[in-house]
Design a protein around this motif. Sequence first.
Motif, short mmCIF file in Angstrom:
data_model
loop_
_atom_site.label_atom_id
_atom_site.label_comp_id
_atom_site.label_asym_id
_atom_site.label_seq_id
_atom_site.Cartn_x
_atom_site.Cartn_y
_atom_site.Cartn_z
N LEU B 5 -55.59 -54.79 94.35
CA LEU B 5 -55.22 -54.30 93.02
C LEU B 5 -54.56 -52.94 93.14
CD1 LEU B 5 -58.17 -55.11 90.63
CD2 LEU B 5 -55.87 -56.09 90.67
N TYR B 6 -53.46 -52.78 92.50
CA TYR B 6 -52.87 -51.45 92.40
C TYR B 6 -52.83 -51.08 90.94
CZ TYR B 6 -51.67 -51.21 97.25
OH TYR B 6 -51.74 -51.13 98.60
N ALA B 7 -53.29 -49.93 90.65
CA ALA B 7 -53.46 -49.61 89.23
C ALA B 7 -52.16 -49.15 88.60
CB ALA B 7 -54.50 -48.51 89.06
N VAL B 8 -52.20 -49.11 87.30
CA VAL B 8 -51.06 -48.67 86.53
C VAL B 8 -50.58 -47.31 87.03
CG1 VAL B 8 -52.45 -47.50 84.80
CG2 VAL B 8 -50.20 -48.33 84.21
N PHE B 9 -49.29 -47.12 87.06
CA PHE B 9 -48.70 -45.85 87.48
C PHE B 9 -48.84 -45.61 88.96
CE2 PHE B 9 -50.15 -44.46 83.12
CZ PHE B 9 -49.00 -44.96 82.55
N MET B 10 -49.43 -46.55 89.65
CA MET B 10 -49.59 -46.34 91.09
C MET B 10 -48.26 -45.96 91.70
SD MET B 10 -51.63 -47.08 93.90
CE MET B 10 -51.31 -47.24 95.64
N SER B 11 -47.22 -46.71 91.34
CA SER B 11 -45.94 -46.38 91.95
C SER B 11 -45.33 -45.17 91.26
CB SER B 11 -44.99 -47.58 91.87
OG SER B 11 -44.70 -47.86 90.52
N ALA B 12 -45.39 -45.17 89.96
CA ALA B 12 -44.80 -44.05 89.23
C ALA B 12 -45.39 -42.74 89.71
CB ALA B 12 -45.03 -44.21 87.74
N ALA B 13 -46.66 -42.78 90.07
CA ALA B 13 -47.34 -41.55 90.46
C ALA B 13 -46.68 -40.93 91.68
CB ALA B 13 -48.80 -41.83 90.75
N LEU B 14 -46.01 -41.73 92.42
CA LEU B 14 -45.53 -41.24 93.70
C LEU B 14 -44.02 -41.13 93.72
CD1 LEU B 14 -47.92 -43.59 95.61
CD2 LEU B 14 -48.29 -41.22 94.96
N GLN B 15 -43.41 -41.31 92.59
CA GLN B 15 -41.96 -41.23 92.51
C GLN B 15 -41.51 -39.87 92.04
OE1 GLN B 15 -40.35 -43.71 93.58
NE2 GLN B 15 -42.14 -45.05 93.76
N ALA B 109 -58.92 -46.82 98.66
CA ALA B 109 -60.37 -46.90 98.89
C ALA B 109 -61.12 -47.26 97.62
CB ALA B 109 -60.87 -45.59 99.46
N PHE B 110 -60.79 -46.60 96.51
CA PHE B 110 -61.61 -46.88 95.33
C PHE B 110 -61.14 -48.11 94.57
CE2 PHE B 110 -59.07 -45.56 91.76
CZ PHE B 110 -58.39 -44.41 92.10
N LEU B 111 -59.88 -48.50 94.83
CA LEU B 111 -59.40 -49.70 94.14
C LEU B 111 -59.73 -50.97 94.91
CD1 LEU B 111 -55.91 -48.43 92.96
CD2 LEU B 111 -57.88 -48.99 91.52
N GLY B 112 -59.69 -50.88 96.22
CA GLY B 112 -59.87 -52.12 96.96
C GLY B 112 -60.64 -51.99 98.25
N GLY B 113 -61.15 -50.80 98.52
CA GLY B 113 -61.88 -50.61 99.77
C GLY B 113 -63.29 -51.13 99.70
N PRO B 114 -64.04 -50.89 100.73
CA PRO B 114 -65.43 -51.36 100.79
C PRO B 114 -66.33 -50.57 99.86
CG PRO B 114 -64.93 -49.98 102.69
CD PRO B 114 -63.65 -50.14 101.93
N PRO B 115 -67.42 -51.19 99.38
CA PRO B 115 -68.39 -50.49 98.57
C PRO B 115 -69.02 -49.36 99.37
CG PRO B 115 -68.86 -52.86 98.70
CD PRO B 115 -67.78 -52.56 99.66
N PRO B 116 -69.60 -48.36 98.76
CA PRO B 116 -69.82 -48.25 97.32
C PRO B 116 -68.61 -47.71 96.55
CG PRO B 116 -70.80 -46.38 98.43
CD PRO B 116 -70.22 -47.23 99.50
#
Lengths: 226, 226
Positions: B5-15, B109-116
Amino acid sequence: MFPVLYAVFMSAALQPFPKSQQPPAQPELLQLGPAEDEPCLRADAARNRARLLEAAARLVAEHGAAGVTMEAVAAAAEVGKGTVFRRFGDRTGLLTALLDHSEKKFQAAFLGGPPPLGPGAPPVERLRAFGRELLRRSVDEMDLQLAAEPSPERRFSVPVRRLHHNHVALLLRQAVPDADSEFLAHTLMGSLNPVLIHHLTGPCGLPMERLEKAWCDLVARVTRTG
Amino acid sequence: MFPVLYAVFMSAALQPFPKSQQPPAQPELLQLGPAEDEPCLRADAARNRARLLEAAARLVAEHGAAGVTMEAVAAAAEVGKGTVFRRFGDRTGLLTALLDHSEKKFQAAFLGGPPPLGPGAPPVERLRAFGRELLRRSVDEMDLQLAAEPSPERRFSVPVRRLHHNHVALLLRQAVPDADSEFLAHTLMGSLNPVLIHHLTGPCGLPMERLEKAWCDLVARVTRTG
DNA sequence: AACAAAACTGGACCCTGGTCCGCTTAGGAT
DNA sequence: ATCCTAAGCGGACCAGGGTCCAGTTTTGTT
């Protein structure tokens, strides 16, 4: 009825900023007589100060706080630019001075006014009232509050903010003695920050009541009450 | 293992910031392939961008983030000042770009990495982990984080911040469905703000462990757990 | 290969916050 | 009334962020 307690920095908060001046110590609360607004300003200096404040207020009224430039204020007050800076330290200082009257009333209210804002009510109730009042002020004086937002470096060291912080921390300590009131106070103060409030009420369009409700709920959760 | 999962603005955030560009909508979360860092930059532009980032990084290493002036960066990259602004929008944009790599790793990490930190753990636990990680990053990259602090007007609209906010709000909604997660998320994010963390660890001298403990306690109180 | 449109460039320019320092003035002392 | 000194003054000056636009380069098209 008149406040008997004036908190630390109460006077410093309302003075000009001779940059290197540091309060000698940081007692939590100080008992003071009503501090002189202008302790020992030379006559001409005092007059110029007044003219500057008046000019600034006029400019705010005319062009909004955002358009208040230091040079414009100096010009409007028929005074040199240097004078503005010497008297108020920086832009933030000038804008803060404009909020001074309202701030003083607020301080008097939560330090020595009638409950629930002032002493006498249980701490949790005082916290709720404190937030409500700060929210109200943020909305009322929004543009000035925003324009007066200090630079990040000073965000937490500005006297007025410290005073509010200390007050909240004190109430928290009474309400939840076992918690880290220092940190929690920062958390609570953060949710009352004018910039956030503006973001929420403006761009996000949240109605005031929702904010008040959310604030009370937050207080309840943080203090584990309600 | 790779984030799905990539969250909203993920790309925009880096442009870069072509000022008037607004993301067309604000879905909560978007599924995206790994966004191209530089979607369709002209060859020379891409090269200049790289040179600018390299130059900026060098300047940060040499003089600290505070001393990184836009002209200096331009000069060091042997490029015109205008180019810096067109590519990165403003100073904040440039500094943010320098934090990009670390930020991307964090997001993954927080969107798709291992727990916790990633999905799989209960929301409260994820919140604790999220804060811990953000605290760690704040300390590690303190000067850059401070220098990259956006101006008040943008403090809450910067894509990266919105992403973090949305994530926290999402977790809160899971943990306390009956609360005002929007507001509470702002509250929580406020206590993780780099400027505050700096104030607490620097001038106030609080040790890291206390902050972590305070954060966990705050999460517990806000979610009425623990 | 030639060309046109789009993208990019860079440095001159503006604005505003903030500093500096030589001059002026208030106001207490004599 | 005079003098002395600290406080105050103000405008020239600086720095740094941000804008602009005439000219250049890239790239796709014919």
